[in-house]
Design a protein around this motif. Sequence first.
Motif, PDB file in Angstrom:
ATOM      1  N   GLY A   1       0.839  -1.198   0.000  1.00  0.00           N
ATOM      2  CA  GLY A   1       0.000   0.000   0.000  1.00  0.00           C
ATOM      3  C   GLY A   1       0.866   1.237   0.000  1.00  0.00           C
ATOM      4  O   GLY A   1       1.649   1.478   0.910  1.00  0.00           O
TER       5      GLY A   1
ATOM      6  N   PRO B   1      -5.975   0.763   0.726  1.00  0.00           N
ATOM      7  CA  PRO B   1      -5.977   0.852   2.193  1.00  0.00           C
ATOM      8  C   PRO B   1      -6.063   2.295   2.668  1.00  0.00           C
ATOM      9  O   PRO B   1      -5.306   3.150   2.210  1.00  0.00           O
ATOM     10  CB  PRO B   1      -4.651   0.197   2.589  1.00  0.00           C
ATOM     11  CG  PRO B   1      -4.292  -0.693   1.442  1.00  0.00           C
ATOM     12  CD  PRO B   1      -4.810   0.007   0.221  1.00  0.00           C
TER      13      PRO B   1
ATOM     14  N   ASN C   1      -0.208   2.730  11.933  1.00  0.00           N
ATOM     15  CA  ASN C   1      -1.198   2.042  11.113  1.00  0.00           C
ATOM     16  C   ASN C   1      -1.162   0.534  11.325  1.00  0.00           C
ATOM     17  O   ASN C   1      -2.195  -0.142  11.293  1.00  0.00           O
ATOM     18  CB  ASN C   1      -0.984   2.351   9.631  1.00  0.00           C
ATOM     19  CG  ASN C   1      -1.267   3.803   9.288  1.00  0.00           C
ATOM     20  OD1 ASN C   1      -1.819   4.535  10.107  1.00  0.00           O
ATOM     21  ND2 ASN C   1      -0.891   4.226   8.094  1.00  0.00           N
ATOM     22  N   ASP C   2       0.046   0.002  11.546  1.00  0.00           N
ATOM     23  CA  ASP C   2       0.176  -1.445  11.728  1.00  0.00           C
ATOM     24  C   ASP C   2      -0.479  -1.907  13.022  1.00  0.00           C
ATOM     25  O   ASP C   2      -0.898  -3.058  13.150  1.00  0.00           O
ATOM     26  CB  ASP C   2       1.665  -1.814  11.722  1.00  0.00           C
ATOM     27  CG  ASP C   2       1.882  -3.313  11.789  1.00  0.00           C
ATOM     28  OD1 ASP C   2       1.233  -4.047  11.010  1.00  0.00           O
ATOM     29  OD2 ASP C   2       2.679  -3.753  12.633  1.00  0.00           O
TER      30      ASP C   2
ATOM     31  N   THR D   1      -9.299  -4.781   6.219  1.00  0.00           N
ATOM     32  CA  THR D   1      -8.929  -3.471   6.745  1.00  0.00           C
ATOM     33  C   THR D   1      -9.818  -2.408   6.102  1.00  0.00           C
ATOM     34  O   THR D   1     -10.542  -2.672   5.152  1.00  0.00           O
ATOM     35  CB  THR D   1      -7.453  -3.163   6.455  1.00  0.00           C
ATOM     36  OG1 THR D   1      -7.238  -3.235   5.036  1.00  0.00           O
ATOM     37  CG2 THR D   1      -6.549  -4.156   7.150  1.00  0.00           C
TER      38      THR D   1
ATOM     39  N   TYR E   1       2.452  -8.361   3.722  1.00  0.00           N
ATOM     40  CA  TYR E   1       2.972  -9.137   4.854  1.00  0.00           C
ATOM     41  C   TYR E   1       4.028 -10.100   4.319  1.00  0.00           C
ATOM     42  O   TYR E   1       3.875 -10.655   3.216  1.00  0.00           O
ATOM     43  CB  TYR E   1       1.859  -9.917   5.542  1.00  0.00           C
ATOM     44  CG  TYR E   1       0.943  -9.060   6.396  1.00  0.00           C
ATOM     45  CD1 TYR E   1       1.135  -8.955   7.767  1.00  0.00           C
ATOM     46  CD2 TYR E   1      -0.094  -8.341   5.825  1.00  0.00           C
ATOM     47  CE1 TYR E   1       0.316  -8.157   8.553  1.00  0.00           C
ATOM     48  CE2 TYR E   1      -0.922  -7.529   6.591  1.00  0.00           C
ATOM     49  CZ  TYR E   1      -0.712  -7.449   7.953  1.00  0.00           C
ATOM     50  OH  TYR E   1      -1.525  -6.655   8.720  1.00  0.00           O
TER      51      TYR E   1
ATOM     52  N   PRO F   1      -2.385   2.671   5.095  1.00  0.00           N
ATOM     53  CA  PRO F   1      -1.448   1.671   4.567  1.00  0.00           C
ATOM     54  C   PRO F   1      -0.430   1.238   5.614  1.00  0.00           C
ATOM     55  O   PRO F   1      -0.006   2.032   6.461  1.00  0.00           O
ATOM     56  CB  PRO F   1      -0.782   2.396   3.393  1.00  0.00           C
ATOM     57  CG  PRO F   1      -0.996   3.844   3.657  1.00  0.00           C
ATOM     58  CD  PRO F   1      -2.298   3.952   4.382  1.00  0.00           C
ATOM     59  N   ARG F   2      -0.047  -0.020   5.536  1.00  0.00           N
ATOM     60  CA  ARG F   2       0.883  -0.576   6.518  1.00  0.00           C
ATOM     61  C   ARG F   2       2.307  -0.069   6.283  1.00  0.00           C
ATOM     62  O   ARG F   2       3.099   0.023   7.223  1.00  0.00           O
ATOM     63  CB  ARG F   2       0.845  -2.103   6.428  1.00  0.00           C
ATOM     64  CG  ARG F   2       1.587  -2.828   7.551  1.00  0.00           C
ATOM     65  CD  ARG F   2       1.268  -4.306   7.539  1.00  0.00           C
ATOM     66  NE  ARG F   2       1.868  -4.974   8.674  1.00  0.00           N
ATOM     67  CZ  ARG F   2       2.878  -5.833   8.588  1.00  0.00           C
ATOM     68  NH1 ARG F   2       3.383  -6.139   7.414  1.00  0.00           N
ATOM     69  NH2 ARG F   2       3.381  -6.400   9.675  1.00  0.00           N
TER      70      ARG F   2
ATOM     71  N   SER G   1      -2.491  -4.731   1.780  1.00  0.00           N
ATOM     72  CA  SER G   1      -1.381  -4.591   2.726  1.00  0.00           C
ATOM     73  C   SER G   1      -0.386  -5.727   2.502  1.00  0.00           C
ATOM     74  O   SER G   1      -0.770  -6.846   2.193  1.00  0.00           O
ATOM     75  CB  SER G   1      -1.892  -4.614   4.169  1.00  0.00           C
ATOM     76  OG  SER G   1      -2.789  -3.537   4.394  1.00  0.00           O
TER      77      SER G   1
ATOM     78  N   THR H   1      -4.908  -9.964   2.202  1.00  0.00           N
ATOM     79  CA  THR H   1      -4.805  -8.873   3.174  1.00  0.00           C
ATOM     80  C   THR H   1      -5.229  -7.531   2.601  1.00  0.00           C
ATOM     81  O   THR H   1      -4.879  -6.480   3.145  1.00  0.00           O
ATOM     82  CB  THR H   1      -3.367  -8.774   3.699  1.00  0.00           C
ATOM     83  OG1 THR H   1      -2.465  -8.661   2.585  1.00  0.00           O
ATOM     84  CG2 THR H   1      -3.007  -9.991   4.518  1.00  0.00           C
TER      85      THR H   1
END
Length: 617
Positions: free
Chosen positions: A6, A260, A275-276, A252, A216, A263-264, A214, A211
């Motif tokens: 993101g 998002p 944000n996380d 999310t 991961y 955003p992460r 986002s 996700t």
Amino acid sequence: GGGGGGGGGGDRDRPQPPSPPSSSEFSMRLDRYNLLVEFAHKHLDFHSPELESVLRMNGMVRGRDFDVVPLPNDGTGDGGDGGGAAQCRRPFCIISFPMDAAGKKFRFDVDDDAEEEGDETGKGGEDDMAIDSEGAPAKTPSRRPPPPPPTVAEIFSRCALVKSVAELWGAGTTLDACAASVRSLSSDPTGRRTVRRCSRPARSWKMTVHTLGSTYSREEQNGMRLKFAFLDLPGQVQMKDFSDEYILIRETELTELGTPRYPRHGTKKELLSENDSRPPLGVYFGRLLGGVRNWRVGMDQYSLKKRPYLGPTSMDNELSHIMTNLGMVTKGSFCFDPFAGTGSILLTCALRGAYCFGTDIDIRVLRGRGRDENVASNFKTYGLPRPELVRSDNAIYHRHYRTNHQRPLFDAIVTDPPYGIRAGARKSGSRLNEPRPVADEHRHDHIAQTKPYAVSDVMADLLDVAARTLVTGGRLVYIIPSMRDFDVTTDLPRHSCLRLVHVCYQPLQLELGRRMVTMEKISDYDPSRRHLYLSESWENGPQSAEKCANIRDRLIEAARNKPGYDEKKAEFRREKRRETRRAKKRAKREASVSSSADADADAEASALDAKEGSNSE
């Protein structure tokens, strides 16, 4: 794997995250068959109406045959001030069916484990034949068994806005709560059958982590997967050619564009801790149905770009598919478009297997631009039978067609009437008080004169024709323009033979939008009351009728009232004049270059002629 990273602006442009949503309790009934529907994050107001219409086509009515379960954390986040407002901005929906609906309304894509254990009850064949007293098969009349109901994927894949459907095994506000929900399902006597249906050594599988944009890492995704290791699926893990795909979704908050909201990671891929730390809106685990992650991939083959004949008002392919679903157009339906134009809506009805009939007042549009650019060529592109097209005026439908002692014809009327923005409406008539009569010898190919057709009259006549020609229970789906001051409760046209079913809003500009209206015929039409029907079309009379009229003029007026309009208009005119001067200079320069090149060519030719003359001497 997880979705793409993101992006976002700098810290100054990024919206500051509000307080995280509260983790309200979420529970899922284990004695029902639950499905998680994922929508495309567009046309948000159309999601529920289209889905309910498709289910109704298959004999399932909300509240009677299925329920819509509130999502985890429903009503929280930035969606608005209530559950409905928040949920309409979330691209998910949980549909809950009673267990006995399987086999009646739909069937599972994987048979129950009773078959694997050798239970052949209800399969038919020689073992099911009646035996007479002497042990011989009895001579009973053969009956063809009824066709099996469609699978869940076959039903839901018809929705133009549905990306995928998963058999929901568990859901919660956190990953741990979702895993606990799945564990409860696997230990429940009823829910255990859902799990056992796919837990066979012969069925390979994979597990995907989704996700929503986002990113991961693989280690983080594997940590999420390990939460569900207690399922101990016996089949072999395969990344390709698998039998089942299990999906773990971490939902999310998204923007209107589907990206998002928080955003992460930042623009430099750095982790944004504020944000996380936000908990998810919901976490879901289930088994994907239909074998694919995105059912909308095949929609591109019907794009307007692939059709040989288009016009300025050709309806978008995706919206026309939604309209046919709202109209409940099925195989064998008789569909009518009184403003057919280039036939884009009729083509989508034909893709559903319907018989298509269209009319338009402009014979040139119906005939097309040539042999290979017309309505029929569009249908030929997709191997569809050509529609029935007639040049007629919807304002005087009752004069064009015999209506006395006639049963209603159409199962659905799906249309996009003209409303004067890109194309103005016309109806038969002359602006002259005493038009010249048409000679008898010219009547066979005479095209009647037309005059402007008020948008309010277009809508009133459309509803009157629908009430006259639709079968009881048939649906009218049309589009009406509206500005910000439009009130659905009072400004929509109405008819006593029709009831309002759905109204879906599509914003086009800050000031302008359009509404897709679905109505259903509920009572018989009385031709003797036609003038009364038309007089009652607008609840507030001219005030309501004016809301959908003169949209183009109202847009121009709204633009003029904006601050800085005169300055922008003057700058636009100056830029146009500068561009005109630049174009003239380019043309003059090209002309001078061309003339000098011609002069050089003439001189070279003269020199060549002189040289040849001297050689000949």
